[in-house]
Design a protein around this motif. Structure first.
Motif, PDB file in Angstrom:
ATOM      1  N   LEU A 174     -41.219   1.495  -5.340  1.00 57.11           N
ATOM      2  CA  LEU A 174     -42.390   1.742  -4.750  1.00 57.11           C
ATOM      3  C   LEU A 174     -42.506   3.235  -3.891  1.00 57.11           C
ATOM      4  O   LEU A 174     -43.513   3.872  -3.714  1.00 57.11           O
ATOM      5  N   ALA A 175     -41.145   3.835  -3.818  1.00 55.15           N
ATOM      6  CA  ALA A 175     -41.077   5.105  -3.084  1.00 55.15           C
ATOM      7  C   ALA A 175     -41.651   6.170  -4.089  1.00 55.15           C
ATOM      8  O   ALA A 175     -41.838   7.168  -3.501  1.00 55.15           O
ATOM      9  N   GLN A 176     -41.397   5.745  -5.400  1.00 55.13           N
ATOM     10  CA  GLN A 176     -41.727   6.716  -6.195  1.00 55.13           C
ATOM     11  C   GLN A 176     -43.303   6.744  -6.544  1.00 55.13           C
ATOM     12  O   GLN A 176     -43.764   7.762  -7.330  1.00 55.13           O
ATOM     13  N   VAL A 177     -44.259   5.870  -5.980  1.00 53.47           N
ATOM     14  CA  VAL A 177     -45.477   5.859  -6.312  1.00 53.47           C
ATOM     15  C   VAL A 177     -46.254   7.188  -5.627  1.00 53.47           C
ATOM     16  O   VAL A 177     -45.964   7.321  -4.348  1.00 53.47           O
ATOM     17  N   GLN A 178     -47.044   8.155  -6.552  1.00 55.11           N
ATOM     18  CA  GLN A 178     -47.397   9.357  -6.169  1.00 55.11           C
ATOM     19  C   GLN A 178     -48.877   9.161  -5.477  1.00 55.11           C
ATOM     20  O   GLN A 178     -49.574   8.648  -6.113  1.00 55.11           O
ATOM     21  N   ASP A 179     -49.445   9.679  -4.336  1.00 56.57           N
ATOM     22  CA  ASP A 179     -50.549   9.770  -3.886  1.00 56.57           C
ATOM     23  C   ASP A 179     -50.917  11.235  -4.471  1.00 56.57           C
ATOM     24  O   ASP A 179     -50.737  12.353  -4.021  1.00 56.57           O
ATOM     25  N   TRP A 180     -51.873  11.235  -5.304  1.00 57.77           N
ATOM     26  CA  TRP A 180     -52.635  12.493  -5.755  1.00 57.77           C
ATOM     27  C   TRP A 180     -53.841  12.946  -5.261  1.00 57.77           C
ATOM     28  O   TRP A 180     -54.574  14.074  -5.523  1.00 57.77           O
ATOM     29  N   SER A 181     -54.263  12.027  -4.133  1.00 59.11           N
ATOM     30  CA  SER A 181     -55.288  12.566  -3.314  1.00 59.11           C
ATOM     31  C   SER A 181     -55.250  14.017  -2.567  1.00 59.11           C
ATOM     32  O   SER A 181     -54.242  14.062  -2.045  1.00 59.11           O
ATOM     33  N   ALA A 236     -55.662  36.997 -35.184  1.00 57.51           N
ATOM     34  CA  ALA A 236     -54.395  36.860 -34.649  1.00 57.51           C
ATOM     35  C   ALA A 236     -54.612  35.884 -33.607  1.00 57.51           C
ATOM     36  O   ALA A 236     -55.477  35.792 -32.620  1.00 57.51           O
ATOM     37  N   LYS A 237     -53.244  35.118 -33.090  1.00 61.31           N
ATOM     38  CA  LYS A 237     -53.235  34.390 -31.988  1.00 61.31           C
ATOM     39  C   LYS A 237     -53.034  35.181 -30.959  1.00 61.31           C
ATOM     40  O   LYS A 237     -52.912  36.317 -30.801  1.00 61.31           O
ATOM     41  N   GLY A 238     -53.683  34.497 -29.452  1.00 61.53           N
ATOM     42  CA  GLY A 238     -53.770  35.345 -28.483  1.00 61.53           C
ATOM     43  C   GLY A 238     -53.019  34.540 -27.166  1.00 61.53           C
ATOM     44  O   GLY A 238     -52.322  33.869 -27.395  1.00 61.53           O
ATOM     45  N   ALA A 239     -53.219  35.148 -26.135  1.00 60.09           N
ATOM     46  CA  ALA A 239     -52.498  34.501 -24.888  1.00 60.09           C
ATOM     47  C   ALA A 239     -53.534  34.566 -23.857  1.00 60.09           C
ATOM     48  O   ALA A 239     -54.660  35.313 -23.806  1.00 60.09           O
ATOM     49  N   GLU A 240     -53.344  33.582 -22.774  1.00 62.56           N
ATOM     50  CA  GLU A 240     -54.452  33.255 -21.827  1.00 62.56           C
ATOM     51  C   GLU A 240     -53.335  33.109 -20.468  1.00 62.56           C
ATOM     52  O   GLU A 240     -52.313  32.446 -20.271  1.00 62.56           O
ATOM     53  N   GLY A 241     -53.883  33.648 -19.360  1.00 61.18           N
ATOM     54  CA  GLY A 241     -53.487  33.376 -17.904  1.00 61.18           C
ATOM     55  C   GLY A 241     -54.394  32.984 -16.925  1.00 61.18           C
ATOM     56  O   GLY A 241     -55.591  33.954 -17.338  1.00 61.18           O
ATOM     57  N   GLY A 242     -54.284  32.290 -16.059  1.00 59.24           N
ATOM     58  CA  GLY A 242     -55.275  32.212 -15.082  1.00 59.24           C
ATOM     59  C   GLY A 242     -55.172  31.581 -13.739  1.00 59.24           C
ATOM     60  O   GLY A 242     -53.723  31.129 -13.738  1.00 59.24           O
ATOM     61  N   VAL A 243     -55.957  31.276 -12.960  1.00 58.19           N
ATOM     62  CA  VAL A 243     -55.697  30.468 -11.712  1.00 58.19           C
ATOM     63  C   VAL A 243     -56.583  29.309 -11.646  1.00 58.19           C
ATOM     64  O   VAL A 243     -57.657  29.296 -12.048  1.00 58.19           O
ATOM     65  N   ARG A 244     -56.355  28.415 -10.961  1.00 58.19           N
ATOM     66  CA  ARG A 244     -57.284  27.273 -10.581  1.00 58.19           C
ATOM     67  C   ARG A 244     -57.184  26.800  -9.095  1.00 58.19           C
ATOM     68  O   ARG A 244     -56.084  26.762  -8.590  1.00 58.19           O
ATOM     69  N   ALA A 245     -58.324  25.877  -8.861  1.00 53.54           N
ATOM     70  CA  ALA A 245     -58.076  25.245  -7.543  1.00 53.54           C
ATOM     71  C   ALA A 245     -58.939  23.887  -7.961  1.00 53.54           C
ATOM     72  O   ALA A 245     -59.841  23.916  -8.440  1.00 53.54           O
ATOM     73  N   GLY A 246     -58.531  22.930  -7.121  1.00 54.40           N
ATOM     74  CA  GLY A 246     -59.040  21.449  -7.419  1.00 54.40           C
ATOM     75  C   GLY A 246     -58.911  20.653  -6.462  1.00 54.40           C
ATOM     76  O   GLY A 246     -58.182  20.879  -5.246  1.00 54.40           O
ATOM     77  N   PRO A 286     -42.565  16.562  -3.547  1.00 52.28           N
ATOM     78  CA  PRO A 286     -43.949  16.086  -2.997  1.00 52.28           C
ATOM     79  C   PRO A 286     -45.250  17.221  -3.106  1.00 52.28           C
ATOM     80  O   PRO A 286     -46.361  16.622  -3.008  1.00 52.28           O
ATOM     81  N   ASN A 287     -44.926  18.453  -3.043  1.00 48.69           N
ATOM     82  CA  ASN A 287     -46.102  19.279  -3.178  1.00 48.69           C
ATOM     83  C   ASN A 287     -46.055  20.194  -4.241  1.00 48.69           C
ATOM     84  O   ASN A 287     -47.039  21.078  -4.414  1.00 48.69           O
ATOM     85  N   LEU A 288     -45.363  19.791  -5.347  1.00 41.62           N
ATOM     86  CA  LEU A 288     -45.319  20.771  -6.501  1.00 41.62           C
ATOM     87  C   LEU A 288     -45.167  19.993  -7.557  1.00 41.62           C
ATOM     88  O   LEU A 288     -44.294  19.050  -7.761  1.00 41.62           O
ATOM     89  N   ILE A 335     -49.253  25.809 -20.152  1.00 37.77           N
ATOM     90  CA  ILE A 335     -48.359  25.050 -19.074  1.00 37.77           C
ATOM     91  C   ILE A 335     -48.755  25.845 -17.732  1.00 37.77           C
ATOM     92  O   ILE A 335     -49.457  26.746 -17.821  1.00 37.77           O
ATOM     93  N   GLY A 336     -48.510  25.000 -16.699  1.00 42.47           N
ATOM     94  CA  GLY A 336     -48.654  25.474 -15.526  1.00 42.47           C
ATOM     95  C   GLY A 336     -48.070  25.061 -14.360  1.00 42.47           C
ATOM     96  O   GLY A 336     -47.448  23.999 -14.589  1.00 42.47           O
ATOM     97  N   MET A 337     -48.458  25.250 -13.086  1.00 43.41           N
ATOM     98  CA  MET A 337     -47.725  24.804 -11.832  1.00 43.41           C
ATOM     99  C   MET A 337     -49.177  24.554 -11.107  1.00 43.41           C
ATOM    100  O   MET A 337     -49.752  25.552 -10.806  1.00 43.41           O
ATOM    101  N   ASN A 338     -49.012  23.268 -10.160  1.00 46.11           N
ATOM    102  CA  ASN A 338     -49.761  23.272  -8.985  1.00 46.11           C
ATOM    103  C   ASN A 338     -49.174  23.010  -7.562  1.00 46.11           C
ATOM    104  O   ASN A 338     -47.989  22.498  -7.678  1.00 46.11           O
ATOM    105  N   TYR A 339     -49.870  23.495  -6.764  1.00 44.17           N
ATOM    106  CA  TYR A 339     -49.377  23.220  -5.223  1.00 44.17           C
ATOM    107  C   TYR A 339     -50.343  22.353  -4.582  1.00 44.17           C
ATOM    108  O   TYR A 339     -51.266  22.791  -4.594  1.00 44.17           O
ATOM    109  N   ARG A 340     -49.719  21.158  -4.066  1.00 47.87           N
ATOM    110  CA  ARG A 340     -50.583  20.293  -3.564  1.00 47.87           C
ATOM    111  C   ARG A 340     -50.494  20.438  -2.229  1.00 47.87           C
ATOM    112  O   ARG A 340     -49.402  20.595  -1.392  1.00 47.87           O
ATOM    113  N   PHE A 341     -51.447  20.211  -1.340  1.00 49.21           N
ATOM    114  CA  PHE A 341     -51.618  20.358   0.263  1.00 49.21           C
ATOM    115  C   PHE A 341     -51.726  18.903   0.699  1.00 49.21           C
ATOM    116  O   PHE A 341     -52.471  17.946   0.142  1.00 49.21           O
TER     117      PHE A 341
END
Length: 278
Positions: free
Chosen positions: A22-29, A95-105, A214-216, A272-278
């Protein structure tokens, strides 16, 4: 005695096993911000070609014919940039290309289901889409477009499974596309209309987000983008060509409009990416 052991075993299961689970249940809100990067590939149309409007009526199904009545573009077309002025020289594929960006949600969780929205901004290198047609002169004629940047707002719906969130996503996209035309024909004049362009469209895809702390979280996803730029047209004029030039033969001596047959810009992206959750 058996009942006592059974009760003790049940208590052990509840306290020693169920509680950690139960402790592993993640709250994504809640809100989050993140960064991402990945590889891209344009969605080329293998049978793409150039279309011609000889009588300038806005329809691009005309044939550019020589003074003898032969099709001046009978050598055909190829996907990509030309290696020479004849089809046998071949074309370099985009040619194949590359992409980089930022997000908020922001996400909302209802039991195991998660719904939310995300806004993104991407920059690109190598995201280009070209097509070349050949004339009997011989000469090559190439339309090229490049995606410089892209903004998107998408909805997201997913299913939470332990520390993982499996989701699908889709929504609106808007990009900056730079157009370019080049040719080995040095006799005619070439005047483009509709230079750099804003293009609207959509994105759709899916992926997995995994909670590392918890936040990453780390993300892996596939996104398809489809944009519809406005028409990019090249007017072919007389230049220094003689009156028998196929582009300016009577009854229309003004010239010929050229356009590429595929009006959409499609792009596949694996990120691939990483999110920081508040």
């Amino acid at each position: 005695m058996i009942k006592t052991i059974s009760a003790a075993a049940t208590a052990l299961l509840l306290t020693g096993v169920a509680a950690p689970a139960l402790a592993q249940v993640q709250d994504w809100s809640g809100p989050y911000i993140g960064v991402y990067g990945g590889a891209t590939q344009t969605n080329d149309q293998e049978d793409e070609r150039l279309g011609f409007d000889r009588n300038l009526d806005g329809r691009y199904g005309d044939t550019v014919s020589t003074a003898a009545g032969a099709n001046a573009f009978s050598p055909g077309s190829c996907d990509g940039s030309p290696n020479g002025v004849v089809p046998s020289a071949g074309c370099d594929s985009d040619a194949k290309g590359a992409e980089g960006g930022v997000r908020a949600g922001y996400d909302f969780q209802f039991g195991s289901f998660v719904v939310g929205a995300v806004a993104e901004y991407s920059g690109f290198t190598g995201a280009e889409d070209s097509v070349t047609s050949y004339s009997t002169t011989p000469a090559s004629y190439t339309f090229e477009r490049k995606l410089d940047n892209l903004a998107a707002i998408r909805g997201r719906i997913g299913y939470a499974w332990g520390p993982a969130l499996i989701y699908g996503t889709g929504g609106y996209a808007r990009g900056d596309i730079a157009n370019q035309f080049y040719t080995s024909n040095t006799a005619n004049s070439f005047t483009p209309r509709g230079d750099d362009d804003k293009a609207d469209g959509y994105q759709a895809g899916g992926g997995v987000e995994y909670m590392l702390a918890p936040n990453l979280s780390v993300t892996g996803e596939y996104i398809y983008t489809s944009l519809e730029p406005s028409e990019y047209i090249v007017r072919v004029g007389a230049g220094t060509a003689p009156a028998t030039n196929p582009f300016i033969l009577p009854p229309n001596t003004t010239g010929t409009d050229m356009i590429r047959s595929n009006g959409r810009f499609g792009l596949h992206a694996v990120r691939i990416g990483m999110n920081y959750r508040f």
